[in-house]
Design an enzyme around this catalytic site. Structure first.
Site, mmCIF file in Angstrom:
data_model
loop_
_atom_site.group_PDB
_atom_site.id
_atom_site.type_symbol
_atom_site.label_atom_id
_atom_site.label_comp_id
_atom_site.label_asym_id
_atom_site.label_seq_id
_atom_site.Cartn_x
_atom_site.Cartn_y
_atom_site.Cartn_z
ATOM 1 N N ASP A 1 0.836 -1.204 0.000
ATOM 2 C CA ASP A 1 0.000 0.000 0.000
ATOM 3 C C ASP A 1 0.873 1.258 0.000
ATOM 4 O OD1 ASP A 1 -2.167 -1.645 0.324
ATOM 5 O OD2 ASP A 1 -2.282 -1.358 2.495
HETATM 6 N N1 URA Z 1 -1.211 -5.833 3.956
HETATM 7 C C1 URA Z 1 -1.673 -4.577 3.930
HETATM 8 O O1 URA Z 1 -2.700 -4.279 4.519
HETATM 9 N N2 URA Z 1 -0.987 -3.653 3.244
HETATM 10 C C2 URA Z 1 0.165 -3.920 2.579
HETATM 11 O O2 URA Z 1 0.751 -3.024 1.974
HETATM 12 C C3 URA Z 1 0.629 -5.238 2.611
HETATM 13 C C4 URA Z 1 -0.083 -6.183 3.309
#
Ligand code: URA
Length: 244
Positions: free
Chosen positions: A106
């Site tokens: 993310d």
């Molecule tokens: N889980 C999440 O919520 N975000 C990420 O970036 C990776 C795994």
């Protein structure tokens, strides 16, 4: 499609001559020859034995490259962004090959992200039945009870999807600030999985970092830095994803 057949526009893009879209234009404009014949129709497939030329110059297949980036927070796991925000490839300016991230983190997640121009390798690692283990460390609001967290091992449901962790442990809690640091090991790689798992038990993730990807760690790197994977590491990853 047989194993070594690839679409012409993809082969041109992989050679580094042009983006996939530009390659399509080159084809429809009549700039591309396959085995000395001009090709203007889209979608034809070629093998490594076919001679492909762009403007009369034979293309060469770009060598495969593999990198590990310590992705900072506030960066998109993509090669370009419509809104001109920072993307992960901005952190590898010396890399001329057309690398792309293997999976994604993310925007607000930091940590290990692999990048390559080897599509088959990326697909193998991301295949749902073959996903390798990833270790995340999350700072969450609140001090959860061990019992709450143990639900992760059986799986919690978010948006109708079951999300599971292989291992979970509380690393520390701050009673004054009412926050906890929790480590999670997952082999699944569903969209926003860690954040959704905590949401499912009513906890908000304040910070999230991926500390480990298979046997790879962030050792020796600061946020924003990257290194090439060694041939041994690439082989190990390849072996893991074919055996899993
Ligand atoms: N889980 C999440 O919520 N975000 C990420 O970036 C990776 C795994």
């Amino acid at each position: 499609m047989s194993k070594h057949e690839e679409r012409l526009q993809k082969v041109i893009a992989q050679s580094g001559v042009a983006s996939r879209r530009k390659a399509e234009q080159l084809i429809s404009n009549g700039n591309v020859k396959v085995n000395n014949q001009t090709v203007t129709e889209m979608g034809i497939k070629v093998t490594p034995d076919d001679k492909v030329e762009v403007d009369g110059v034979p293309i060469e297949k770009e060598a495969f490259v593999y990198y590990l980036l310590y992705k900072p927070r506030g960066v998109i796991s993509s090669v370009k962004d419509d809104k001109d925000r920072k993307v992960v490839t901005d952190y590898l300016p010396e890399v001329s090959e057309r690398v792309f991230p293997i999976g994604r983190l993310d925007y607000d997640t930091s940590g290990i992200l692999l990048l390559t121009n080897d599509g088959e390798f990326a697909n193998q690692l991301m295949h749902p039945s073959k996903e390798v283990n990833k270790v995340y460390v999350a700072k969450v609001k609140g001090i959860p009870h061990k019992k709450e967290l143990s639900k992760f091992r059986k799986g919690v449901v978010s948006d109708g999807e079951k999300l599971t962790a292989d291992h979970v442990q509380i690393l520390s809690s701050d009673k004054e600030k009412k926050t906890s640091i929790i480590e999670l090991t997952l082999h699944e790689g569903k969209n926003r999985q860690v954040r959704r798992m905590f949401e499912a038990i009513g906890l908000q993730v304040l910070k999230l970092k991926r500390e480990q990807y298979a046997f790879l760690t962030l050792h020796g790197l600061k946020a924003g830095e990257y290194r090439a994977l060694t041939p041994k590491e690439v082989n190990q990853l390849r072996n893991m994803s074919t055996k899993l």
